[in-house]
Design a protein around this motif. Structure first.
Motif, PDB file in Angstrom:
ATOM      1  N   GLN A 124       0.843  -1.190   0.000  1.00 54.08           N
ATOM      2  CA  GLN A 124       0.000   0.000   0.000  1.00 54.08           C
ATOM      3  C   GLN A 124       0.876   1.236   0.000  1.00 54.08           C
ATOM      4  N   ALA A 125       0.745   2.023  -1.053  1.00 56.40           N
ATOM      5  CA  ALA A 125       1.466   3.281  -1.165  1.00 56.40           C
ATOM      6  C   ALA A 125       0.602   4.408  -0.599  1.00 56.40           C
ATOM      7  N   PRO A 126       1.213   5.519  -0.192  1.00 53.46           N
ATOM      8  CA  PRO A 126       0.438   6.631   0.372  1.00 53.46           C
ATOM      9  C   PRO A 126      -0.656   7.101  -0.578  1.00 53.46           C
ATOM     10  N   GLY A 127      -1.863   7.209  -0.060  1.00 52.63           N
ATOM     11  CA  GLY A 127      -2.980   7.692  -0.851  1.00 52.63           C
ATOM     12  C   GLY A 127      -3.577   6.684  -1.814  1.00 52.63           C
ATOM     13  N   LYS A 128      -3.076   5.451  -1.764  1.00 52.07           N
ATOM     14  CA  LYS A 128      -3.570   4.416  -2.677  1.00 52.07           C
ATOM     15  C   LYS A 128      -4.161   3.258  -1.892  1.00 52.07           C
ATOM     16  N   GLU A 129      -4.957   2.447  -2.592  1.00 55.51           N
ATOM     17  CA  GLU A 129      -5.528   1.272  -1.970  1.00 55.51           C
ATOM     18  C   GLU A 129      -4.485   0.160  -1.860  1.00 55.51           C
ATOM     19  N   ARG A 130      -4.743  -0.748  -0.945  1.00 56.00           N
ATOM     20  CA  ARG A 130      -3.855  -1.902  -0.809  1.00 56.00           C
ATOM     21  C   ARG A 130      -3.979  -2.767  -2.048  1.00 56.00           C
TER      22      ARG A 130
ATOM     23  N   ALA B 265       6.335   1.496  -0.892  1.00 59.32           N
ATOM     24  CA  ALA B 265       5.053   1.219  -0.237  1.00 59.32           C
ATOM     25  C   ALA B 265       5.327   0.508   1.082  1.00 59.32           C
ATOM     26  N   ILE B 266       4.266   0.344   1.853  1.00 59.00           N
ATOM     27  CA  ILE B 266       4.313  -0.574   2.998  1.00 59.00           C
ATOM     28  C   ILE B 266       3.895  -1.941   2.471  1.00 59.00           C
TER      29      ILE B 266
END
Length: 126
Positions: A39-45, A92-93
């Protein structure tokens, strides 16, 4: 209590490599399908890769094919994600997930997975 713990994230330059690990505890996940999401900032997993309980079948998102490899060690109750040729857009995380069914339709849907780790940050600099 079942728990998944990711490790191995960090900061790497574009073109570099990282190996993520996910250690399971509290129960044996040898019969579970395991997956990696990110999951990147501002995006969906989003789905990255999945491996079946015996390791015979793997499945990847198109954007990581040929660069990432998912594997598992049932004796260690762990799953791994080898990431090569990293790109800034891979930042991303990264999360480890598990489900007690090997084959199901919505493999890419995070809601299909019961167990999740806390995530590990991967940052790729340009």
């Amino acid at each position: 209590q079942a728990q998944l713990v990711e490790s191995g994230g960090g900061v790497v330059q574009a073109g570099g490599s990282l190996r993520l690990s996910c250690a399971a505890s509290g129960r044996t996940f040898s019969s579970y399908a395991m997956a990696w999401f990110r999951q990147a900032p501002g995006k969906e997993r989003e789905f990255v890769a999945r491996i079946t309980s015996n390791g015979d079948f793997t499945y990847y998102a198109d954007f990581v094919k040929g660069r990432f490899t998912i594997s598992r060690d049932s004796a260690e109750n762990s799953v791994y994600l080898q990431m090569n040729s990293l790109k800034p857009e891979d930042t991303a995380i990264y999360y480890c997930a598990a489900r007690d069914v090997n084959f199901f339709v919505r493999v890419r849907d995070p809601h299909e997975y019961r167990y999740w780790g806390q995530g590990t940050q991967v940052t790729v600099s340009s």
